[in-house]
Scaffold this motif. Structure first.
Motif, PDB file in Angstrom:
ATOM      1  N   SER A   1       0.848  -1.158  -0.372  1.00 27.35           N
ATOM      2  CA  SER A   1      -0.021   0.456   0.143  1.00 27.35           C
ATOM      3  C   SER A   1       0.869   1.318   0.482  1.00 27.35           C
ATOM      4  N   ALA A   2       0.616   2.385  -0.187  1.00 30.86           N
ATOM      5  CA  ALA A   2       0.918   3.858  -0.012  1.00 30.86           C
ATOM      6  C   ALA A   2       1.921   4.256   0.658  1.00 30.86           C
ATOM      7  N   ASP A   3       0.882   3.887   1.804  1.00 29.62           N
ATOM      8  CA  ASP A   3       1.373   3.957   3.231  1.00 29.62           C
ATOM      9  C   ASP A   3       2.381   2.766   3.790  1.00 29.62           C
ATOM     10  N   ARG A   4       2.323   1.856   3.068  1.00 30.41           N
ATOM     11  CA  ARG A   4       3.599   0.913   3.585  1.00 30.41           C
ATOM     12  C   ARG A   4       3.312   0.173   4.673  1.00 30.41           C
TER      13      ARG A   4
ATOM     14  N   ARG B   1     -12.163   4.309  13.038  1.00 34.99           N
ATOM     15  CA  ARG B   1     -12.395   4.602  11.830  1.00 34.99           C
ATOM     16  C   ARG B   1     -14.004   4.819  12.153  1.00 34.99           C
ATOM     17  N   SER B   2     -14.993   4.375  13.010  1.00 37.54           N
ATOM     18  CA  SER B   2     -16.688   5.018  13.099  1.00 37.54           C
ATOM     19  C   SER B   2     -17.270   5.530  13.812  1.00 37.54           C
ATOM     20  N   GLY B   3     -15.420   6.045  14.773  1.00 43.12           N
ATOM     21  CA  GLY B   3     -15.997   6.708  15.867  1.00 43.12           C
ATOM     22  C   GLY B   3     -15.553   8.499  14.190  1.00 43.12           C
ATOM     23  N   ILE B   4     -14.880   8.048  13.620  1.00 39.16           N
ATOM     24  CA  ILE B   4     -14.481   9.869  12.976  1.00 39.16           C
ATOM     25  C   ILE B   4     -15.898   9.614  11.940  1.00 39.16           C
ATOM     26  N   GLU B   5     -16.021   8.353  11.006  1.00 39.09           N
ATOM     27  CA  GLU B   5     -16.827   8.383   9.904  1.00 39.09           C
ATOM     28  C   GLU B   5     -17.793   9.022  11.580  1.00 39.09           C
ATOM     29  N   ARG B   6     -18.499   8.745  11.962  1.00 35.82           N
ATOM     30  CA  ARG B   6     -19.369   9.188  12.470  1.00 35.82           C
ATOM     31  C   ARG B   6     -19.602  10.734  12.779  1.00 35.82           C
ATOM     32  N   ALA B   7     -18.305  11.637  12.475  1.00 38.19           N
ATOM     33  CA  ALA B   7     -17.989  13.145  13.225  1.00 38.19           C
ATOM     34  C   ALA B   7     -18.321  13.388  11.596  1.00 38.19           C
TER      35      ALA B   7
ATOM     36  N   VAL C   1     -15.734  15.327   3.067  1.00 40.47           N
ATOM     37  CA  VAL C   1     -14.625  14.584   4.087  1.00 40.47           C
ATOM     38  C   VAL C   1     -14.831  13.346   3.054  1.00 40.47           C
ATOM     39  N   THR C   2     -13.479  12.958   2.344  1.00 43.82           N
ATOM     40  CA  THR C   2     -13.310  12.240   1.165  1.00 43.82           C
ATOM     41  C   THR C   2     -12.690  10.400   2.356  1.00 43.82           C
ATOM     42  N   ASP C   3     -13.403   9.493   1.759  1.00 40.66           N
ATOM     43  CA  ASP C   3     -13.019   8.294   2.530  1.00 40.66           C
ATOM     44  C   ASP C   3     -11.475   7.608   2.584  1.00 40.66           C
ATOM     45  N   GLU C   4     -10.751   8.548   1.365  1.00 39.10           N
ATOM     46  CA  GLU C   4      -9.277   8.759   1.766  1.00 39.10           C
ATOM     47  C   GLU C   4      -8.899   9.519   3.111  1.00 39.10           C
ATOM     48  N   ALA C   5      -9.667  10.018   2.982  1.00 36.49           N
ATOM     49  CA  ALA C   5      -8.481  11.411   4.136  1.00 36.49           C
ATOM     50  C   ALA C   5      -9.153  10.833   5.781  1.00 36.49           C
ATOM     51  N   VAL C   6     -10.455   9.828   5.705  1.00 28.25           N
ATOM     52  CA  VAL C   6     -10.912   9.298   7.344  1.00 28.25           C
ATOM     53  C   VAL C   6      -9.823   7.908   7.000  1.00 28.25           C
ATOM     54  N   THR C   7      -9.396   7.150   5.905  1.00 28.51           N
ATOM     55  CA  THR C   7      -7.917   6.226   5.913  1.00 28.51           C
ATOM     56  C   THR C   7      -7.062   6.788   6.599  1.00 28.51           C
ATOM     57  N   ASP C   8      -6.796   8.254   5.767  1.00 27.58           N
ATOM     58  CA  ASP C   8      -5.453   8.786   6.490  1.00 27.58           C
ATOM     59  C   ASP C   8      -5.590   9.036   7.989  1.00 27.58           C
ATOM     60  N   LEU C   9      -6.349  10.035   7.823  1.00 27.57           N
ATOM     61  CA  LEU C   9      -6.407   9.820   9.444  1.00 27.57           C
ATOM     62  C   LEU C   9      -5.911   9.001  10.397  1.00 27.57           C
TER      63      LEU C   9
ATOM     64  N   VAL D   1      -3.316   8.308  12.788  1.00 29.44           N
ATOM     65  CA  VAL D   1      -3.458   7.929  14.851  1.00 29.44           C
ATOM     66  C   VAL D   1      -2.489   6.876  15.022  1.00 29.44           C
ATOM     67  N   GLU D   2      -2.859   5.733  14.464  1.00 30.28           N
ATOM     68  CA  GLU D   2      -2.633   4.248  14.163  1.00 30.28           C
ATOM     69  C   GLU D   2      -0.806   4.349  14.688  1.00 30.28           C
ATOM     70  N   THR D   3      -0.229   5.460  14.005  1.00 34.28           N
ATOM     71  CA  THR D   3       0.917   5.590  13.300  1.00 34.28           C
ATOM     72  C   THR D   3       1.229   5.913  14.392  1.00 34.28           C
ATOM     73  N   GLY D   4       0.986   7.301  15.093  1.00 33.25           N
ATOM     74  CA  GLY D   4       0.856   7.915  16.710  1.00 33.25           C
ATOM     75  C   GLY D   4       1.599   7.484  18.067  1.00 33.25           C
ATOM     76  N   LEU D   5       0.163   6.054  18.105  1.00 31.84           N
ATOM     77  CA  LEU D   5       0.018   5.603  19.130  1.00 31.84           C
ATOM     78  C   LEU D   5       0.878   3.944  19.502  1.00 31.84           C
ATOM     79  N   GLN D   6       1.491   3.728  18.097  1.00 31.94           N
ATOM     80  CA  GLN D   6       2.331   2.990  17.752  1.00 31.94           C
ATOM     81  C   GLN D   6       3.929   3.160  18.239  1.00 31.94           C
ATOM     82  N   ASN D   7       4.197   4.614  17.500  1.00 33.05           N
ATOM     83  CA  ASN D   7       5.740   4.815  17.726  1.00 33.05           C
ATOM     84  C   ASN D   7       5.575   5.391  19.204  1.00 33.05           C
ATOM     85  N   ARG D   8       4.609   5.645  20.766  1.00 35.57           N
ATOM     86  CA  ARG D   8       4.611   5.854  21.875  1.00 35.57           C
ATOM     87  C   ARG D   8       6.044   4.517  22.482  1.00 35.57           C
ATOM     88  N   GLU D   9       6.434   4.949  23.644  1.00 38.85           N
ATOM     89  CA  GLU D   9       6.958   4.159  24.035  1.00 38.85           C
ATOM     90  C   GLU D   9       6.300   2.729  24.660  1.00 38.85           C
TER      91      GLU D   9
END
Length: 163
Positions: free
Chosen positions: A19-22, A67-73, A79-87, A91-99
């Motif tokens: 995928s584009a985000d690898r 994702r469903s929480g963001i989609e409700r908002a 807001v495109t589906d792609e923008a939701v996926t990117d968001l 967020v997931e990457t930000g959480l994974q990068n935490r210690e």
């Protein structure tokens, strides 16, 4: 991998693509019994990432729940589906990068609201009104005023209409 059409386990990979985000691998597969073709996605599962809820309960991080929480908002917003996926990815990457492997639901909400504000301000207000659990209209108005004040501050004097 089991064929979704006939259930046979003899499938072969025809094509593989990153995928584009690898962060995921897309595979086209074909059943060797019935020749049915289907697509699978492989994404690393972060079993160790857990979310601590407000009531103290700890549960595994659930990307689809985020994702469903963001989609409700963003419902009925431009807001495109792609923008939701990117968001969700951000967020997931930000959480994974935490210690730490246990993150609070509050942190998840903060990350979503931080990025959602840049995507769509109405969706941001919708999201924080639920996430922050406003109990009084004044709390809602305070948040709305903060968004509106930030928008006014973003205008350059040349952009402001003549009054």
């Amino acid at each position: 991998m089991q064929c979704p059409d006939c259930g046979d386990e003899r499938t072969r990979v025809i094509d593989t693509e990153t995928s584009a985000d690898r962060m995921a691998v897309r595979r086209r597969r074909e059943c060797q019994r019935c020749s049915f073709r289907f697509t699978t996605y492989e994404r690393p599962e972060w079993d160790s990432l857990q979310v601590k809820k407000r009531d103290g309960a700890i549960e595994p991080f659930d990307r689809s729940k985020l994702r469903s929480g963001i989609e409700r908002a963003v419902e009925k917003r431009r807001v495109t589906d792609e923008a939701v996926t990117d968001l969700v990815d951000t967020v997931e990457t930000g959480l994974q990068n935490r210690e730490t492997r246990i993150v609070s639901s509050g942190l998840v909400g903060e990350l979503v609201s931080e990025h959602l504000r840049d995507v769509d301000k109405v969706a941001y207000i919708r999201f924080v009104s639920v996430y922050k659990a406003f109990s009084e209209p004044e709390e809602f108005l305070q948040e709305l005023d903060a968004v509106l004040d930030a928008e006014v501050d973003d205008f350059e004097p040349a952009d402001r209409p003549n009054t």
